[in-house]
Design a protein around this motif. Structure first.
Motif, PDB file in Angstrom:
ATOM      1  N   GLU A  68       0.834  -1.215   0.000  1.00 13.19           N
ATOM      2  CA  GLU A  68       0.000   0.000   0.000  1.00 13.19           C
ATOM      3  C   GLU A  68       0.865   1.261   0.000  1.00 13.19           C
ATOM      4  OE1 GLU A  68      -2.443  -0.473   3.390  1.00 13.19           O
ATOM      5  OE2 GLU A  68      -3.800  -1.957   2.453  1.00 13.19           O
ATOM      6  N   ALA A  69       1.945   1.257   0.752  1.00 14.38           N
ATOM      7  CA  ALA A  69       2.840   2.413   0.782  1.00 14.38           C
ATOM      8  C   ALA A  69       3.498   2.639  -0.582  1.00 14.38           C
ATOM      9  CB  ALA A  69       3.903   2.233   1.861  1.00 14.38           C
ATOM     10  N   ALA A  70       3.905   1.570  -1.246  1.00 15.53           N
ATOM     11  CA  ALA A  70       4.520   1.702  -2.562  1.00 15.53           C
ATOM     12  C   ALA A  70       3.526   2.246  -3.579  1.00 15.53           C
ATOM     13  CB  ALA A  70       5.072   0.359  -3.008  1.00 15.53           C
ATOM     14  N   GLU A  71       2.272   1.810  -3.497  1.00 14.66           N
ATOM     15  CA  GLU A  71       1.241   2.315  -4.420  1.00 14.66           C
ATOM     16  C   GLU A  71       0.965   3.797  -4.165  1.00 14.66           C
ATOM     17  OE1 GLU A  71      -1.198   2.596  -7.471  1.00 14.66           O
ATOM     18  OE2 GLU A  71       0.005   0.817  -6.987  1.00 14.66           O
ATOM     19  N   ALA A  72       0.973   4.196  -2.895  1.00 14.45           N
ATOM     20  CA  ALA A  72       0.762   5.609  -2.574  1.00 14.45           C
ATOM     21  C   ALA A  72       1.912   6.470  -3.107  1.00 14.45           C
ATOM     22  CB  ALA A  72       0.625   5.787  -1.064  1.00 14.45           C
ATOM     23  N   GLN A  73       3.143   5.981  -2.991  1.00 12.56           N
ATOM     24  CA  GLN A  73       4.291   6.722  -3.525  1.00 12.56           C
ATOM     25  C   GLN A  73       4.218   6.843  -5.040  1.00 12.56           C
ATOM     26  OE1 GLN A  73       7.695   4.629  -2.034  1.00 12.56           O
ATOM     27  NE2 GLN A  73       7.490   5.419   0.067  1.00 12.56           N
ATOM     28  N   ALA A  74       3.775   5.804  -5.706  1.00 15.74           N
ATOM     29  CA  ALA A  74       3.625   5.868  -7.161  1.00 15.74           C
ATOM     30  C   ALA A  74       2.556   6.878  -7.553  1.00 15.74           C
ATOM     31  CB  ALA A  74       3.285   4.484  -7.705  1.00 15.74           C
ATOM     32  N   ALA A  75       1.424   6.902  -6.820  1.00 20.09           N
ATOM     33  CA  ALA A  75       0.372   7.877  -7.105  1.00 20.09           C
ATOM     34  C   ALA A  75       0.870   9.304  -6.888  1.00 20.09           C
ATOM     35  CB  ALA A  75      -0.844   7.587  -6.224  1.00 20.09           C
ATOM     36  N   ALA A  76       1.651   9.525  -5.802  1.00 24.40           N
ATOM     37  CA  ALA A  76       2.203  10.856  -5.544  1.00 24.40           C
ATOM     38  C   ALA A  76       3.156  11.284  -6.646  1.00 24.40           C
ATOM     39  CB  ALA A  76       2.904  10.867  -4.189  1.00 24.40           C
ATOM     40  N   ALA A  77       3.969  10.370  -7.153  1.00 20.99           N
ATOM     41  CA  ALA A  77       4.900  10.704  -8.238  1.00 20.99           C
ATOM     42  C   ALA A  77       4.143  11.088  -9.500  1.00 20.99           C
ATOM     43  CB  ALA A  77       5.832   9.530  -8.497  1.00 20.99           C
ATOM     44  N   ARG A  78       3.021  10.376  -9.769  1.00 16.34           N
ATOM     45  CA  ARG A  78       2.229  10.720 -10.959  1.00 16.34           C
ATOM     46  C   ARG A  78       1.581  12.099 -10.817  1.00 16.34           C
ATOM     47  NH1 ARG A  78       1.092   5.064 -10.708  1.00 16.34           N
ATOM     48  NH2 ARG A  78      -0.736   5.448  -9.374  1.00 16.34           N
ATOM     49  N   ARG A  79       1.062  12.441  -9.630  1.00 19.18           N
ATOM     50  CA  ARG A  79       0.461  13.767  -9.415  1.00 19.18           C
ATOM     51  C   ARG A  79       1.512  14.877  -9.538  1.00 19.18           C
ATOM     52  NH1 ARG A  79      -2.903  10.752  -9.985  1.00 19.18           N
ATOM     53  NH2 ARG A  79      -4.848  10.394  -8.826  1.00 19.18           N
ATOM     54  N   GLN A  80       2.704  14.616  -9.036  1.00 18.61           N
ATOM     55  CA  GLN A  80       3.773  15.612  -9.150  1.00 18.61           C
ATOM     56  C   GLN A  80       4.130  15.862 -10.612  1.00 18.61           C
ATOM     57  OE1 GLN A  80       7.310  14.531  -7.019  1.00 18.61           O
ATOM     58  NE2 GLN A  80       8.262  16.572  -7.245  1.00 18.61           N
ATOM     59  N   ARG A  81       4.143  14.794 -11.406  1.00 21.85           N
ATOM     60  CA  ARG A  81       4.427  14.936 -12.838  1.00 21.85           C
ATOM     61  C   ARG A  81       3.337  15.740 -13.529  1.00 21.85           C
ATOM     62  NH1 ARG A  81       4.441  15.744 -17.406  1.00 21.85           N
ATOM     63  NH2 ARG A  81       5.540  14.657 -19.126  1.00 21.85           N
ATOM     64  N   GLU A  82       2.085  15.522 -13.191  1.00 14.23           N
ATOM     65  CA  GLU A  82       0.979  16.270 -13.804  1.00 14.23           C
ATOM     66  C   GLU A  82       1.040  17.746 -13.417  1.00 14.23           C
ATOM     67  OE1 GLU A  82      -2.465  14.278 -12.442  1.00 14.23           O
ATOM     68  OE2 GLU A  82      -2.140  12.460 -13.650  1.00 14.23           O
ATOM     69  N   ALA A  83       1.349  18.023 -12.154  1.00 12.54           N
ATOM     70  CA  ALA A  83       1.431  19.418 -11.708  1.00 12.54           C
ATOM     71  C   ALA A  83       2.574  20.156 -12.390  1.00 12.54           C
ATOM     72  CB  ALA A  83       1.613  19.463 -10.190  1.00 12.54           C
ATOM     73  N   ALA A  84       3.701  19.465 -12.614  1.00  7.03           N
ATOM     74  CA  ALA A  84       4.836  20.109 -13.274  1.00  7.03           C
ATOM     75  C   ALA A  84       4.513  20.474 -14.714  1.00  7.03           C
ATOM     76  CB  ALA A  84       6.051  19.186 -13.225  1.00  7.03           C
ATOM     77  N   ALA A  85       3.645  19.717 -15.358  1.00 11.19           N
ATOM     78  CA  ALA A  85       3.280  20.015 -16.753  1.00 11.19           C
ATOM     79  C   ALA A  85       2.261  21.137 -16.856  1.00 11.19           C
ATOM     80  CB  ALA A  85       2.733  18.751 -17.422  1.00 11.19           C
ATOM     81  N   MET A  86       1.559  21.441 -15.770  1.00  7.21           N
ATOM     82  CA  MET A  86       0.498  22.455 -15.817  1.00  7.21           C
ATOM     83  C   MET A  86       1.037  23.885 -15.778  1.00  7.21           C
ATOM     84  SD  MET A  86      -2.219  20.722 -13.188  1.00  7.21           S
ATOM     85  CE  MET A  86      -3.216  22.209 -13.156  1.00  7.21           C
ATOM     86  N   GLY A  87       2.196  24.155 -15.262  1.00  2.60           N
ATOM     87  CA  GLY A  87       2.699  25.511 -15.117  1.00  2.60           C
ATOM     88  C   GLY A  87       2.348  26.078 -13.757  1.00  2.60           C
ATOM     89  N   GLY A  88       2.555  27.442 -13.589  1.00  3.51           N
ATOM     90  CA  GLY A  88       2.314  28.082 -12.305  1.00  3.51           C
ATOM     91  C   GLY A  88       0.831  28.201 -11.988  1.00  3.51           C
ATOM     92  N   ARG A  89       0.538  28.498 -10.732  1.00  7.11           N
ATOM     93  CA  ARG A  89      -0.833  28.698 -10.318  1.00  7.11           C
ATOM     94  C   ARG A  89      -1.379  29.985 -10.920  1.00  7.11           C
ATOM     95  NH1 ARG A  89       1.675  27.403  -5.447  1.00  7.11           N
ATOM     96  NH2 ARG A  89       1.483  29.569  -4.785  1.00  7.11           N
ATOM     97  N   GLN A  90      -2.708  30.111 -10.948  1.00  7.89           N
ATOM     98  CA  GLN A  90      -3.333  31.291 -11.551  1.00  7.89           C
ATOM     99  C   GLN A  90      -2.908  32.570 -10.844  1.00  7.89           C
ATOM    100  OE1 GLN A  90      -7.557  30.779 -11.703  1.00  7.89           O
ATOM    101  NE2 GLN A  90      -7.477  29.226 -13.319  1.00  7.89           N
ATOM    102  N   ASP A  91      -2.800  32.539  -9.527  1.00  9.73           N
ATOM    103  CA  ASP A  91      -2.363  33.724  -8.796  1.00  9.73           C
ATOM    104  C   ASP A  91      -0.941  34.120  -9.162  1.00  9.73           C
ATOM    105  OD1 ASP A  91      -4.789  33.784  -7.574  1.00  9.73           O
ATOM    106  OD2 ASP A  91      -4.125  32.811  -5.725  1.00  9.73           O
ATOM    107  N   GLN A  92      -0.067  33.127  -9.332  1.00 11.50           N
ATOM    108  CA  GLN A  92       1.308  33.421  -9.732  1.00 11.50           C
ATOM    109  C   GLN A  92       1.363  34.016 -11.133  1.00 11.50           C
ATOM    110  OE1 GLN A  92       3.147  29.570  -9.211  1.00 11.50           O
ATOM    111  NE2 GLN A  92       3.870  30.057  -7.140  1.00 11.50           N
ATOM    112  N   VAL A  93       0.559  33.450 -12.043  1.00 15.73           N
ATOM    113  CA  VAL A  93       0.525  33.975 -13.410  1.00 15.73           C
ATOM    114  C   VAL A  93      -0.028  35.401 -13.416  1.00 15.73           C
ATOM    115  CG1 VAL A  93      -0.505  33.687 -15.697  1.00 15.73           C
ATOM    116  CG2 VAL A  93       0.338  31.687 -14.435  1.00 15.73           C
TER     117      VAL A  93
END
Length: 327
Positions: free
Chosen positions: A153-178
């Motif tokens: 379960e811990a390994a699956e959670a780490q994999a899910a966190a890595a995927r979310r981090q990858r998606e956030a990096a592709a999105m760019g800055g937050r609207q407030d930052q932009v």
């Protein structure tokens, strides 16, 4: 009547005629309104201090609208403009960076992290299945099975966190930052506009056709901010000023034309009334004619049809009184 008496009477008559002529020097002349030419100078200055680098006109020159007059040394304002332009470029780059995601190389690193996390999750699941089968056979204790399940379960959670981090990096800055980056770009562009305006103010141009009345500084001299470098006398700021008795002022209205004459001027001159003072005054001392002295008058301004010199005296032909006006 004796000859001596005739001589006395003749002398008295001549004295009376001389007195009448002295008291009424304008007897027989047509009545005129006395006035003079008034010019309102326009003082040209720069809003910043600097050394006068160039002077394009001389006193007495005629200049047309848009003509160059003078220029201060542009070194410091030009440097300020370059600095503001560089700041604007940096702000625009920051906005562009905030609008897009991380660089491909950075995304590749995150992809590797995702792949590693998913591999660890797969290995943990495989280990869990093996331990579960052996636990059913009694080879492993139930506690060993619980540990394997927690690890999976811990390994699956780490994999899910890595995927979310990858998606956030592709999105760019937050609207407030932009949005904040966009405001910084607008501020930097405003600074560029202000710096460019200051640079343009170093070399003002003639706003209208005029004559150079006076020059106060020469090239090489230091000019303080807002200190006039020269004075212009625009054509549209040269007017006649004459004085109308209060009993006749009703005939004078802006837009009406009056005829006038001056010494050395061609005949048939005219001027258009532009202003009639609402307040009466006594004839100013600049008007020297005896018949205009100590009279309650209204000041009238009119724009002449020809170029005249300020201070030049003029004689204006009175307008006909308005019908029905009280004397």
């Amino acid at each position: 009547m004796t000859r001596q008496r005739l001589i006395v009477l003749g002398a008295l008559g001549l004295a009376a005629i001389a007195l009448a002529v002295w008291l009424t020097p304008d007897l027989g002349r047509p009545r005129v309104l006395s006035g003079y030419v008034e010019g309102e100078a326009l003082y040209m200055a720069a809003p910043v201090s600097g050394t006068l680098g160039a002077l394009s006109v001389r006193r007495g020159d005629r200049v047309e609208a848009g003509a160059a007059l003078f220029a201060l040394d542009p070194a410091q304002p030009a440097a300020e403009l370059a600095q503001a332009s560089a700041s604007a470029a940096a702000a625009a780059a920051q906005l562009s960076d905030a609008q897009k995601g991380q660089r491909p190389a950075e995304l590749a690193v995150l992809d590797a992290h995702v792949a590693a996390a998913e591999t660890r999750a797969q290995e943990a699941q495989a280990s869990l299945r093996r331990i579960a089968a052996l636990a059913e056979q009694g080879v492993y204790a139930p506690a060993r099975l619980d540990d394997a399940r927690a690890t999976a379960e811990a390994a699956e959670a780490q994999a899910a966190a890595a995927r979310r981090q990858r998606e956030a990096a592709a999105m760019g800055g937050r609207q407030d930052q932009v949005r904040a980056a966009g405001f910084r770009v607008s501020e930097a562009q405003a600074q560029v506009t202000a710096a460019a305006a200051r640079l343009g103010d170093l070399a003002p141009r003639t706003p209208a056709a005029a004559r150079v009345e006076e020059v106060f500084y020469q090239p090489g001299e230091w000019v303080p901010a807002n200190q006039p470098v020269l004075a212009l006398l625009p054509d549209h700021r040269v007017n006649l000023r004459f004085f109308v008795p209060q009993a006749e002022v009703a005939a004078y209205r802006p837009g009406r034309s009056v005829a006038f004459a001056c010494d050395g001027c061609p005949p048939g001159l005219s001027a258009t009334i532009t202003y009639v003072s609402p307040r009466p005054e006594f004839t100013p001392p600049v008007i020297y004619s005896r018949d205009a002295r100590d009279r309650l008058v209204f000041m009238v301004e009119a724009r002449p049809s020809v170029q005249l010199n300020p201070g030049q005296p003029v004689d204006v032909t009175p307008l006909a009184p308005v019908a029905g006006a009280r004397p």
